[in-house]
Design a protein around this motif. Structure first.
Motif, short mmCIF file in Angstrom:
data_model
loop_
_atom_site.label_atom_id
_atom_site.label_comp_id
_atom_site.label_asym_id
_atom_site.label_seq_id
_atom_site.Cartn_x
_atom_site.Cartn_y
_atom_site.Cartn_z
N LEU A 265 0.84 -1.21 0.00
CA LEU A 265 0.00 0.00 0.00
C LEU A 265 0.87 1.26 0.00
N ALA A 266 1.92 1.24 0.80
CA ALA A 266 2.80 2.41 0.91
C ALA A 266 3.47 2.72 -0.42
N ALA B 282 2.76 6.05 -2.71
CA ALA B 282 3.88 6.99 -2.92
C ALA B 282 4.24 7.09 -4.41
N ALA B 283 4.06 6.00 -5.15
CA ALA B 283 4.41 6.00 -6.58
C ALA B 283 3.36 6.74 -7.41
N SER B 284 2.13 6.79 -6.92
CA SER B 284 1.04 7.30 -7.74
C SER B 284 0.94 8.82 -7.69
N PRO C 204 9.12 14.51 -1.81
CA PRO C 204 9.40 13.24 -1.13
C PRO C 204 8.67 13.08 0.21
N GLY C 205 8.70 14.12 1.04
CA GLY C 205 8.06 14.01 2.36
C GLY C 205 6.55 13.83 2.25
N LEU D 42 1.55 10.55 2.30
CA LEU D 42 0.44 9.95 1.55
C LEU D 42 0.42 8.43 1.75
N ALA D 43 1.58 7.83 1.78
CA ALA D 43 1.69 6.38 2.02
C ALA D 43 1.14 6.03 3.41
N ASN D 44 1.48 6.86 4.39
CA ASN D 44 0.96 6.64 5.75
C ASN D 44 -0.56 6.70 5.75
N ARG D 45 -1.11 7.68 5.04
CA ARG D 45 -2.57 7.85 5.02
C ARG D 45 -3.23 6.65 4.32
#
Ligand code: MG
Length: 235
Positions: free
Chosen positions: A54-55, A59-61, A66-67, A72-75
């Motif tokens: 998921l992360a 993050a790739a999409s 970067p931060g 976004l990955a966390n969310r």
């Protein structure tokens, strides 16, 4: 700048599953505007795999800094836990680098996966581990070598998926032709010291070096999943 990378991931010699995720998971090359990342999931059963995947996907999409990609990955993980409460407690590390055409590498990092720079035959760790042991080292209470053997060396002080907000380390690096960047999960550096990592990075293509690092970690015992991305910087 031209970037050529090799990606390698292996479950190791002990674990039944591979909870790490890589992006891209295949070797490739680009003139820039590419993001590469390693995530090491945790949470038992399939939850760790779900969290790291998921992360990476989140993050790739995006086209964010970067931060913000890491946030976004966390969310994305928190939203999945809200949909499936039995996944509560799953989490992941995330270490990513964005490579720009002009030769600047921009890093975002949470957890104990690592980024290294191999330049002129010298290996330098770029990221700080977010672990209890690393905090002792930062406070001068343990040496780096002692930290590797510390019982809390793998206890994370920060990871994605457990809290609504997460503090992300961000930094930039000016690249030079001939540089090698290494991203890895702790299944590499917990098994292989800096000398062994540097030796494996000395020879071969990025792809060959990535698989060599997996091989060296497995020969040392392969206690954890091992994921590696080696990136060559060329003019
Ligand atoms: Mg691991």
């Amino acid at each position: 700048m031209r970037y050529v990378w090799g990606s390698a991931s292996h479950q190791g010699m002990v674990r039944q599953n591979n909870e790490d995720s890589l992006y891209p998971d295949k070797s490739g090359e680009s003139n820039g505007d590419v993001v590469l990342m390693v995530a090491d999931g945790m949470g038992g059963h399939i939850a760790g795999e779900v969290a790291s995947r998921l992360a990476i996907n989140a993050a790739a999409s995006s086209d964010l800094e970067p931060g913000d990609r890491v946030a976004l990955a966390n969310r994305a993980i928190r939203e999945e836990v809200a949909r499936q409460p039995d996944l509560e407690g799953m989490g992941t590390t995330l270490t990513l680098v964005e490579l720009a055409p002009g030769g600047v590498a921009r890093f975002g990092h949470v957890g104990d996966s690592r980024a290294y720079l191999f330049r002129n035959g010298e290996l330098r760790q770029l990221t700080v581990d977010h672990t209890v042991a690393a905090e002792y080292v930062a406070m001068g209470q343990l040496s780096a070598a002692e930290a590797d053997d510390h019982p809390q060396s793998h206890m994370l002080t920060r990871c994605l998926g457990l809290t609504r907000f997460v503090n992300v380390d961000e930094f930039d690096l000016e690249l030079q032709p001939g540089d090698r960047i290494l991203l890895c999960s702790d299944g590499l550096n917990s098994m292989v010291g800096p000398e062994g990592i540097g030796k494996a990075l000395t020879e071969g293509t990025a792809d060959e070096a990535a698989w060599k690092l997996v091989e060296v970690a497995n020969k040392a015992g392969g206690h954890d999943n091992i994921s590696v991305i080696v990136i060559d910087v060329a003019s």
